[in-house]
Design a protein around this motif. Structure first.
Motif, PDB file in Angstrom:
ATOM      1  N   ALA A  44       0.898  -1.193  -0.135  1.00  0.00           N
ATOM      2  CA  ALA A  44       0.088   0.049  -0.200  1.00  0.00           C
ATOM      3  C   ALA A  44       0.889   1.253   0.070  1.00  0.00           C
ATOM      4  O   ALA A  44       1.944   1.160   0.573  1.00  0.00           O
ATOM      5  CB  ALA A  44      -0.863  -0.006   1.388  1.00  0.00           C
ATOM      6  N   THR A  45       0.515   2.136  -0.791  1.00  0.00           N
ATOM      7  CA  THR A  45       1.182   3.579  -0.682  1.00  0.00           C
ATOM      8  C   THR A  45       0.112   4.639  -0.994  1.00  0.00           C
ATOM      9  O   THR A  45      -1.007   4.479  -0.828  1.00  0.00           O
ATOM     10  CB  THR A  45       2.311   3.450  -1.990  1.00  0.00           C
ATOM     11  N   LYS A  46       0.476   5.642  -0.863  1.00  0.00           N
ATOM     12  CA  LYS A  46      -0.263   6.909  -0.785  1.00  0.00           C
ATOM     13  C   LYS A  46       0.205   8.260  -1.324  1.00  0.00           C
ATOM     14  O   LYS A  46       1.536   8.156  -1.344  1.00  0.00           O
ATOM     15  CB  LYS A  46      -0.894   7.355   0.583  1.00  0.00           C
ATOM     16  N   ALA A  47      -0.727   9.195  -1.654  1.00  0.00           N
ATOM     17  CA  ALA A  47       0.095  10.444  -2.173  1.00  0.00           C
ATOM     18  C   ALA A  47      -1.164  11.532  -1.800  1.00  0.00           C
ATOM     19  O   ALA A  47      -2.292  11.431  -1.658  1.00  0.00           O
ATOM     20  CB  ALA A  47       0.049  10.399  -3.858  1.00  0.00           C
ATOM     21  N   GLN A  48      -0.484  12.952  -1.675  1.00  0.00           N
ATOM     22  CA  GLN A  48      -1.515  13.911  -1.200  1.00  0.00           C
ATOM     23  C   GLN A  48      -1.744  14.865  -2.557  1.00  0.00           C
ATOM     24  O   GLN A  48      -0.945  14.818  -3.564  1.00  0.00           O
ATOM     25  CB  GLN A  48      -0.583  14.700  -0.425  1.00  0.00           C
ATOM     26  N   PHE A  49      -2.636  15.356  -2.486  1.00  0.00           N
ATOM     27  CA  PHE A  49      -3.056  16.486  -3.351  1.00  0.00           C
ATOM     28  C   PHE A  49      -3.043  17.852  -3.020  1.00  0.00           C
ATOM     29  O   PHE A  49      -3.588  18.742  -3.689  1.00  0.00           O
ATOM     30  CB  PHE A  49      -4.403  16.208  -4.211  1.00  0.00           C
ATOM     31  N   ARG A  50      -3.214  17.858  -1.572  1.00  0.00           N
ATOM     32  CA  ARG A  50      -3.257  18.984  -0.913  1.00  0.00           C
ATOM     33  C   ARG A  50      -2.260  20.233  -1.448  1.00  0.00           C
ATOM     34  O   ARG A  50      -1.258  19.995  -1.960  1.00  0.00           O
ATOM     35  CB  ARG A  50      -2.991  19.171   0.510  1.00  0.00           C
ATOM     36  N   ASP A  77      -1.421  -2.814  -4.005  1.00  0.00           N
ATOM     37  CA  ASP A  77      -2.858  -3.509  -3.768  1.00  0.00           C
ATOM     38  C   ASP A  77      -3.765  -2.289  -3.223  1.00  0.00           C
ATOM     39  O   ASP A  77      -5.029  -2.547  -3.316  1.00  0.00           O
ATOM     40  CB  ASP A  77      -2.426  -4.394  -2.459  1.00  0.00           C
ATOM     41  N   VAL A  78      -3.237  -1.357  -2.316  1.00  0.00           N
ATOM     42  CA  VAL A  78      -3.922  -0.145  -2.123  1.00  0.00           C
ATOM     43  C   VAL A  78      -3.311   1.165  -2.413  1.00  0.00           C
ATOM     44  O   VAL A  78      -1.997   1.409  -2.191  1.00  0.00           O
ATOM     45  CB  VAL A  78      -4.150  -0.169  -0.487  1.00  0.00           C
ATOM     46  N   PHE A  79      -4.139   2.123  -3.096  1.00  0.00           N
ATOM     47  CA  PHE A  79      -3.237   3.318  -3.265  1.00  0.00           C
ATOM     48  C   PHE A  79      -4.273   4.337  -2.766  1.00  0.00           C
ATOM     49  O   PHE A  79      -5.707   4.508  -3.184  1.00  0.00           O
ATOM     50  CB  PHE A  79      -3.471   3.762  -4.786  1.00  0.00           C
ATOM     51  N   GLY A 107      -5.042  -1.745 -14.346  1.00  0.00           N
ATOM     52  CA  GLY A 107      -4.144  -2.743 -13.456  1.00  0.00           C
ATOM     53  C   GLY A 107      -3.171  -2.372 -12.592  1.00  0.00           C
ATOM     54  O   GLY A 107      -2.492  -3.099 -11.879  1.00  0.00           O
ATOM     55  N   LYS A 108      -2.895  -1.003 -12.297  1.00  0.00           N
ATOM     56  CA  LYS A 108      -1.943  -0.315 -11.386  1.00  0.00           C
ATOM     57  C   LYS A 108      -2.200  -0.217  -9.948  1.00  0.00           C
ATOM     58  O   LYS A 108      -1.632  -0.406  -9.249  1.00  0.00           O
ATOM     59  CB  LYS A 108      -1.532   0.939 -11.986  1.00  0.00           C
ATOM     60  N   ILE A 109      -3.589  -0.301  -9.822  1.00  0.00           N
ATOM     61  CA  ILE A 109      -4.293  -0.315  -8.452  1.00  0.00           C
ATOM     62  C   ILE A 109      -5.285  -1.529  -8.177  1.00  0.00           C
ATOM     63  O   ILE A 109      -6.148  -1.634  -8.979  1.00  0.00           O
ATOM     64  CB  ILE A 109      -4.956   0.996  -8.146  1.00  0.00           C
ATOM     65  N   ARG A 110      -5.025  -2.058  -7.189  1.00  0.00           N
ATOM     66  CA  ARG A 110      -6.170  -3.055  -6.893  1.00  0.00           C
ATOM     67  C   ARG A 110      -7.375  -2.390  -6.186  1.00  0.00           C
ATOM     68  O   ARG A 110      -8.421  -2.641  -6.339  1.00  0.00           O
ATOM     69  CB  ARG A 110      -5.680  -4.149  -6.267  1.00  0.00           C
ATOM     70  N   HIS A 111      -7.171  -1.839  -5.199  1.00  0.00           N
ATOM     71  CA  HIS A 111      -8.033  -1.034  -4.504  1.00  0.00           C
ATOM     72  C   HIS A 111      -7.755   0.442  -4.112  1.00  0.00           C
ATOM     73  O   HIS A 111      -6.589   0.861  -3.642  1.00  0.00           O
ATOM     74  CB  HIS A 111      -8.244  -1.831  -3.017  1.00  0.00           C
TER      75      HIS A 111
END
Length: 169
Positions: A44-50, A77-79, A107-111
């Motif tokens: 799992a990873t994440k990104a901001q748009f703020r 698996d999780v973005f 197919g780059k993100i599962r959830h």
């Protein structure tokens, strides 16, 4: 280093590796999971748009692509959209979510998920709103010393929406 910690986490039964572009350790996560069959680990990873103005979807997609490159994987698996506040929610839903859905179709993100910002949102207002929109499949609830858990009704709603039983750490 980070790769050794990530790799060693599997030795104690940890099957999920959660990171973020801003942490600067996605390369270490990639090295740490390269010996693990990809279907045996959740990444799992994440990104901001703020920001003023908010980042355009292309910037978040570029962050996703860079994360994939750094971690040496074709998909996460999780973005999560990270730290979404209630005043940012409409933009997340109307502008960011469609771009993330396109990446999911590729197919780059599962959830697709989101994390709340418990530093400013003590009532889980964003999460309460997001629970009603089907695009969000995963929620990361912020917990810290001054915010020790979400209200029971939020937990019950996420549990009812979940396809799998939530895990408590």
């Amino acid at each position: 280093g980070a790769a050794g910690l990530v790799e060693g986490a599997g030795d104690v039964g940890c099957k999920c590796r959660e990171t973020a572009a801003g942490c600067g350790i996605e390369g270490g996560v990639g090295l740490g999971v390269e010996t693990i069959p990809r279907d045996q680990v959740v990444i799992a990873t994440k990104a901001q748009f703020r920001g003023k103005p908010f980042a355009q979807p292309e910037k978040v997609v570029a962050a996703l692509d860079n994360s994939l490159r750094l971690m040496g994987t074709d998909y996460v698996d999780v973005f999560n959209l990270h730290g979404v506040e209630v005043g940012e929610y409409d933009y997340a839903l109307e502008t960011m979510a469609p771009a993330l859905l396109k990446q999911k179709e590729k197919g780059k993100i599962r959830h697709i998920g989101m994390t709340e910002n418990p530093i400013v949102d003590f009532t889980n207002a964003t999460l309460k709103r997001a629970l009603h929109d089907p695009v969000w499949e995963v929620f990361m609830v912020g917990v810290h010393l001054m915010h020790q858990g979400p209200p029971p009704n939020v937990v019950a709603q996420t549990h009812n929406k979940a396809r799998v039983t939530p895990v408590r750490f």
